[in-house]
Structure formats: structure tokens, C-alpha cells
Design an enzyme around this catalytic site. Structure first.
Site, PDB file in Angstrom:
ATOM      1  N   LYS A  13      45.283  25.568  36.821  1.00  0.00           N
ATOM      2  CA  LYS A  13      46.009  26.411  35.904  1.00  0.00           C
ATOM      3  C   LYS A  13      46.863  27.587  36.628  1.00  0.00           C
ATOM      4  O   LYS A  13      47.921  27.767  36.291  1.00  0.00           O
ATOM      5  CB  LYS A  13      44.890  27.210  35.109  1.00  0.00           C
ATOM      6  CG  LYS A  13      44.017  26.482  33.997  1.00  0.00           C
ATOM      7  CD  LYS A  13      43.238  27.232  33.277  1.00  0.00           C
ATOM      8  CE  LYS A  13      42.252  28.195  33.953  1.00  0.00           C
ATOM      9  NZ  LYS A  13      41.204  27.047  34.512  1.00  0.00           N
ATOM     10  N   ARG A  88      38.512  33.093  27.154  1.00  0.00           N
ATOM     11  CA  ARG A  88      37.412  32.279  27.817  1.00  0.00           C
ATOM     12  C   ARG A  88      36.498  31.933  26.944  1.00  0.00           C
ATOM     13  O   ARG A  88      35.485  31.242  27.242  1.00  0.00           O
ATOM     14  CB  ARG A  88      37.027  32.567  29.131  1.00  0.00           C
ATOM     15  CG  ARG A  88      37.508  31.665  30.282  1.00  0.00           C
ATOM     16  CD  ARG A  88      36.999  32.423  31.564  1.00  0.00           C
ATOM     17  NE  ARG A  88      36.952  31.746  32.882  1.00  0.00           N
ATOM     18  CZ  ARG A  88      37.944  31.895  33.519  1.00  0.00           C
ATOM     19  NH1 ARG A  88      39.064  32.515  33.394  1.00  0.00           N
ATOM     20  NH2 ARG A  88      37.830  30.913  34.934  1.00  0.00           N
ATOM     21  N   ARG A 127      39.983  23.474  48.007  1.00  0.00           N
ATOM     22  CA  ARG A 127      41.058  24.597  47.794  1.00  0.00           C
ATOM     23  C   ARG A 127      41.232  25.958  48.646  1.00  0.00           C
ATOM     24  O   ARG A 127      40.132  26.352  49.219  1.00  0.00           O
ATOM     25  CB  ARG A 127      40.997  25.145  46.302  1.00  0.00           C
ATOM     26  CG  ARG A 127      41.833  26.312  45.825  1.00  0.00           C
ATOM     27  CD  ARG A 127      41.881  26.231  44.456  1.00  0.00           C
ATOM     28  NE  ARG A 127      40.811  26.874  43.858  1.00  0.00           N
ATOM     29  CZ  ARG A 127      40.920  27.219  42.302  1.00  0.00           C
ATOM     30  NH1 ARG A 127      41.575  26.617  41.696  1.00  0.00           N
ATOM     31  NH2 ARG A 127      39.499  27.501  41.984  1.00  0.00           N
ATOM     32  N   ARG A 161      37.899  30.747  48.050  1.00  0.00           N
ATOM     33  CA  ARG A 161      37.221  31.914  46.963  1.00  0.00           C
ATOM     34  C   ARG A 161      35.707  31.699  47.254  1.00  0.00           C
ATOM     35  O   ARG A 161      35.044  30.565  47.305  1.00  0.00           O
ATOM     36  CB  ARG A 161      37.674  31.561  45.831  1.00  0.00           C
ATOM     37  CG  ARG A 161      39.099  32.234  45.491  1.00  0.00           C
ATOM     38  CD  ARG A 161      39.514  31.849  44.158  1.00  0.00           C
ATOM     39  NE  ARG A 161      38.647  31.727  42.939  1.00  0.00           N
ATOM     40  CZ  ARG A 161      39.005  31.554  41.971  1.00  0.00           C
ATOM     41  NH1 ARG A 161      40.179  31.134  41.406  1.00  0.00           N
ATOM     42  NH2 ARG A 161      38.071  31.244  40.794  1.00  0.00           N
ATOM     43  N   ARG A 172      30.411  26.990  37.009  1.00  0.00           N
ATOM     44  CA  ARG A 172      31.538  27.359  36.101  1.00  0.00           C
ATOM     45  C   ARG A 172      32.001  26.150  35.215  1.00  0.00           C
ATOM     46  O   ARG A 172      32.530  26.572  34.134  1.00  0.00           O
ATOM     47  CB  ARG A 172      32.805  27.577  37.241  1.00  0.00           C
ATOM     48  CG  ARG A 172      32.534  28.975  37.835  1.00  0.00           C
ATOM     49  CD  ARG A 172      33.263  28.834  39.318  1.00  0.00           C
ATOM     50  NE  ARG A 172      34.800  28.913  39.245  1.00  0.00           N
ATOM     51  CZ  ARG A 172      35.672  28.603  39.903  1.00  0.00           C
ATOM     52  NH1 ARG A 172      35.238  28.209  41.089  1.00  0.00           N
ATOM     53  NH2 ARG A 172      37.198  28.582  39.495  1.00  0.00           N
TER      54      ARG A 172
HETATM   55  P1  AMP Z   1      39.594  32.139  37.550  1.00  0.00           P
HETATM   56  O1  AMP Z   1      40.448  32.763  38.736  1.00  0.00           O
HETATM   57  O2  AMP Z   1      40.388  32.065  36.301  1.00  0.00           O
HETATM   58  O3  AMP Z   1      38.999  30.774  37.809  1.00  0.00           O
HETATM   59  O4  AMP Z   1      38.377  33.082  37.067  1.00  0.00           O
HETATM   60  C1  AMP Z   1      37.419  33.403  38.156  1.00  0.00           C
HETATM   61  C2  AMP Z   1      36.047  33.997  37.624  1.00  0.00           C
HETATM   62  O5  AMP Z   1      36.677  35.496  36.972  1.00  0.00           O
HETATM   63  C3  AMP Z   1      35.695  33.190  36.553  1.00  0.00           C
HETATM   64  O6  AMP Z   1      34.480  32.431  36.909  1.00  0.00           O
HETATM   65  C4  AMP Z   1      34.728  34.505  35.713  1.00  0.00           C
HETATM   66  O7  AMP Z   1      33.664  35.009  36.493  1.00  0.00           O
HETATM   67  C5  AMP Z   1      35.812  35.728  36.001  1.00  0.00           C
HETATM   68  N1  AMP Z   1      36.894  35.679  34.791  1.00  0.00           N
HETATM   69  C6  AMP Z   1      37.945  35.348  34.793  1.00  0.00           C
HETATM   70  N2  AMP Z   1      38.674  35.374  33.643  1.00  0.00           N
HETATM   71  C7  AMP Z   1      37.817  35.737  32.765  1.00  0.00           C
HETATM   72  C8  AMP Z   1      37.455  36.004  31.137  1.00  0.00           C
HETATM   73  N3  AMP Z   1      38.627  35.801  30.541  1.00  0.00           N
HETATM   74  N4  AMP Z   1      36.427  36.523  30.770  1.00  0.00           N
HETATM   75  C9  AMP Z   1      35.261  36.458  31.834  1.00  0.00           C
HETATM   76  N5  AMP Z   1      35.180  36.157  33.000  1.00  0.00           N
HETATM   77  C10 AMP Z   1      36.582  35.637  33.578  1.00  0.00           C
END
Ligand code: AMP
Length: 216
Positions: A13, A88, A127, A161, A172
Site C-alpha cells: 500500500k 481501518r 521489508r 519496522r 496485524r
Molecule cells: P501501517 O503503516 O498502515 O501498516 O500502520 C502501522 C500501524 O499503525 C498499524 O498496525 C496500527 O497499529 C497503526 N495504525 C495505522 N493506521 C491506523 C488506523 N487507521 N487506525 C488505527 N491504527 C492505525
């Protein structure tokens, strides 16, 4: 254009969002990136988010929705945006629908990136991301940097990360199935969803996505 990008962790993404946003001249808004920026700056919001992220859980809606709305109301997002990682869950989708309605706006498309689950785990575990710019993404096997640990694009340090460890990835994924997948049906009912395969070269997937958006 106002676009939402959905897909499991590891679907690419972030990478696709960066290319698509550039092609479409709209800002790329990633709630994950916003949280990570807050964490590295040590803000109160970052402190609130950190433990949830480390555990692979969603940050509570009270925190997330306000932060996303703030970002969407910035001047550069007036005529469009590409949302990556938001909404989300259903509550966030409803909050987004409400916020757009208040402004007399609506989403143009929801792009759903599809990728098999075993591929997801392989992609995420390898990654590596650039500390200087999170859109510079590498993979130890699939797109290795020329020099170990160093970003080819800008020379920044590459890191894994915290939440990309296998055990957290599985958590996740479970959260994705239970919390995030229902928003696809929510948007399907509004006729907004196009599903595309996220397999193949990055440029191929971008081209597929542009076609799906009617912008090829
Ligand atoms: P990402 O970089 O989109 O994979 O997000 C990493 C982490 O950030 C996720 O596993 C959540 O813990 C948190 N996070 C990101 N976006 C959201 C969201 N819209 N709602 C809740 N937690 C989020």
C-alpha cells in the site's frame, strides 16, 4: 480525486500510494506514517499510539480519527487525497463518510489490493524502510539495496519496522480480517470498490491501479 487504498499489511500500500499520489498530483496521507512521525518526535500522540502499534493492534479511534481529519483539512488536500491505512474499521469509515458529507464531498474510489497470505508474511519479514523517507522501501530478497542497510535513493539508513516481526505480522493480519475487511463491503454497497492483484512488479501494479481508476 478522493481515493481510499485498502489491503492487508504487506500488500504494498505504502509503495503504491506514493506512486499513485504522484501520478495523480494529490497528497498521500498515511495514518501509519503520521503515527511514526509522532513517535519519532516524542509527541503525546506518539506516546499514546506506540504501544498499540508495537502489539500490532489498532490505535483507538478517538486518537486516529481526529489526527486523520486534521490532516485531510490541510490546504494541500482541498481538491483530493489518497488515504493509505485509513479508514481501518467501520467506525472510522463512518466518521470519514460523515466528514466528507459535511463538506459536500465524496469518495471517488476505493482500491482494494489483493495478495495471498503466505506472500504477505514473506514480503513483510524482509521489508526494510528508509528512515529519511518512508516511501523508499526495499526488500532483502526482492529489491535489495545496492549496499546493505543503505537507501539507494537518498543514502538514508534502512531499518526494519518494530511491528514487522513475524509474530506481530500475524497479529496485524488477524486484525485486518476482523476489523478492516468489513469496510470493503461497506464501500462495495456504495459501488466504490475495485479489487486488483498486488502481485508482480511494482510498476505493473501501479499501471493496473491507474487503469482501475480510469487514469491510464
Ligand atoms: P501501517 O503503516 O498502515 O501498516 O500502520 C502501522 C500501524 O499503525 C498499524 O498496525 C496500527 O497499529 C497503526 N495504525 C495505522 N493506521 C491506523 C488506523 N487507521 N487506525 C488505527 N491504527 C492505525
Amino acid at each position: 480525486m478522493r481515493i481510499v487504498l485498502v489491503g492487508p499489511p504487506g500488500a504494498g500500500k505504502g509503495t503504491q500510494a506514493a506512486f499513485l499520489a504522484e501520478n495523480l498530483s494529490i497528497p498521500h496521507i498515511s495514518t501509519g506514517d503520521l503515527f511514526r512521525a509522532n513517535i519519532s518526535q516524542g509527541t503525546p500522540l506518539g506516546k499514546q499510539a506506540q504501544e498499540y502499534m508495537r502489539a500490532g493492534q489498532l490505535v483507538p479511534d478517538e486518537v486516529t480519527i481526529g489526527m486523520a481529519k486534521d490532516r485531510m483539512s490541510a490546504p494541500d488536500a482541498e481538491s483530493g487525497f489518497l488515504l493509505d491505512g485509513f479508514p481501518r474499521n467501520l467506525a472510522q469509515a463512518q466518521a470519514l463518510d460523515g466528514a466528507l458529507k459535511e463538506e459536500g464531498q465524496q469518495l471517488d474510489a476505493v482500491l482494494d489490493l489483493e495478495v495471498p497470505e503466505d506472500e504477505v508474511v514473506k514480503r513483510i519479514a524482509g521489508r526494510r524502510i528508509c528512515r529519511a523517507d518512508s516511501s523508499h522501501v526495499f526488500h532483502v530478497e526482492y529489491s535489495a539495496p545496492k549496499q546493505d542497510g543503505v537507501c539507494d535513493v537518498c543514502g538514508g539508513e534502512l531499518y526494519q519496522r518494530d511491528d514487522d516481526r513475524e509474530e506481530t505480522v500475524r497479529k496485524r493480519l488477524a486484525v485486518y480480517h476482523s476489523e478492516t475487511e468489513p469496510i470493503i463491503d461497506h464501500y462495495r454497497a456504495q459501488g466504490l470498490v475495485t479489487t486488483i492483484s498486488a502481485l508482480g512488479e511494482v510498476a505493473e501494479v501501479t499501471a493496473r491501479a491507474m487503469r482501475a481508476l480510469g487514469r491510464d
